[in-house]
Design a protein around this motif. Structure first.
Motif, PDB file in Angstrom:
ATOM      1  N   SER A 253     -33.872  24.352 -25.807  1.00  0.00           N
ATOM      2  CA  SER A 253     -33.078  24.562 -24.600  1.00  0.00           C
ATOM      3  C   SER A 253     -31.788  25.273 -24.967  1.00  0.00           C
ATOM      4  N   ARG A 260     -28.643  22.094 -13.798  1.00  0.00           N
ATOM      5  CA  ARG A 260     -29.826  22.859 -14.159  1.00  0.00           C
ATOM      6  C   ARG A 260     -29.943  22.934 -15.672  1.00  0.00           C
ATOM      7  N   LEU A 262     -32.245  25.063 -18.831  1.00  0.00           N
ATOM      8  CA  LEU A 262     -33.206  26.099 -19.184  1.00  0.00           C
ATOM      9  C   LEU A 262     -33.919  25.710 -20.469  1.00  0.00           C
ATOM     10  N   THR A 264     -37.145  27.041 -23.211  1.00  0.00           N
ATOM     11  CA  THR A 264     -38.081  28.085 -23.613  1.00  0.00           C
ATOM     12  C   THR A 264     -39.056  27.504 -24.628  1.00  0.00           C
ATOM     13  N   ALA A 279     -40.936  30.169 -20.348  1.00  0.00           N
ATOM     14  CA  ALA A 279     -39.556  29.840 -19.978  1.00  0.00           C
ATOM     15  C   ALA A 279     -39.590  29.087 -18.658  1.00  0.00           C
ATOM     16  N   GLU A 281     -36.794  26.854 -15.835  1.00  0.00           N
ATOM     17  CA  GLU A 281     -35.532  26.223 -15.482  1.00  0.00           C
ATOM     18  C   GLU A 281     -35.837  25.021 -14.604  1.00  0.00           C
TER      19      GLU A 281
END
Length: 290
Positions: A253, A260, A262, A264, A279, A281
């Motif tokens: 991350s 939020r 994110l 990957t 990926a 979110e």
């Protein structure tokens, strides 16, 4: 009809979409959902179904190489889903499809996917990270969960998971770092059809990807009041692989802020071949942070 005692058969059943009516401006397909304890449709399921619906409108010589989707509303796992596919573009090398998933006439998921007729070209990949123990050397932590209900729920999944360093179901052990690795495969062999393995890989790509965000902050799935929802999802298929053989999902991350996070991920075969990049979110609400 799904087989209650076989979670893999259950998954394959919901991925077996039905064509619905004649094509006018769109191709229409319908599908079911498998049971979820939360009552919400599993995001990976609708991802895989949307890919299957789009691919059924594509010539046989083209395969998906990328998809970008948004989760618009929670889906009801007790209701069927309708998928409409818009044939946006058909070129000599690439084709593009937009797939919308509906329940009760309201969109719950929207995806654009691109398909390619594969040609020879440049070829390289990021190597698989070293120092990660193989799946046979990682403890099956699901068998040692403290809560019997948690054990039953996880055993009902069609995918077997082995976390490195350890799962975050009930607690976060070790350093709170924004990265982890997960070995994964379906619990038994599935048919050889390449399109099915591509779709199931999309299904699996939504499993555990959120956990690098949680692990960074020492948050387990069992935290009372925790709320997590996927906002969007992107996936790039690089090379073919079987999902009923062990795959390594390396996740990290890079950022979390404003509710939020994110994440990957890169998916490798056991031999180190890079299969896909992902990926996603998420929306995340942690009680102590409110």
């Amino acid at each position: 009809m799904t087989e209650q005692g076989d979670p893999v058969a259950n998954m394959l059943s919901v991925l077996d979409l039905s064509a619905s009516g004649a094509r006018t401006t769109e191709d229409i397909f319908t599908g079911a959902s498998h049971h979820m304890p939360t009552g919400r449709v599993f995001g990976g399921q609708v991802l895989a179904q949307a890919v299957i619906a789009a691919e059924r409108t594509i010539p046989d010589d083209r395969v998906p190489h990328s998809m970008h989707g948004y989760f618009l509303r929670p889906g009801d796992a007790s209701e069927g889903i309708t998928f409409s596919v818009d044939r946006i573009h058909d070129g000599r090398s690439f084709a593009t499809r937009r797939t919308q998933a509906f329940q009760d006439g309201v969109p719950i998921f929207s995806m654009i996917a691109s398909f390619e007729r594969e040609d020879d070209g440049l070829d390289h990949q990021e190597p698989m990270p070293g120092g990660i123990p193989g799946p046979d050397d990682v403890d099956d932590a699901e068998a040692h969960l403290e809560h019997p209900l948690s054990r039953r729920l996880l055993a009902a999944r069609p995918v077997e998971l082995r976390h490195v360093p350890s799962p975050v179901y009930e607690r976060v052990e070790g350093p709170h770092t924004p990265r982890q690795a997960v070995w994964m495969r379906t619990r038994r062999a599935i048919p050889d059809a390449p399109e099915l393995h591509r779709a199931v890989l999309a299904y699996m790509s939504d499993m555990t990807i959120q956990e690098s965000v949680l692990r960074a902050h020492g948050v387990s799935w069992s935290l009372p009041g925790l709320k997590v929802a996927s906002l969007d999802h992107a996936m790039w298929w690089h090379r073919p692989a079987r999902v009923d053989e062990w795959l390594l999902y390396v996740q990290e991350s890079p950022s979390a802020r404003a509710g939020r996070g994110l994440a990957t991920g890169r998916i490798y075969t056991r031999e180190g071949v890079l299969v896909a990049t992902v990926a996603q979110e998420i929306m995340i609400r942690v009680p102590d942070a409110e």
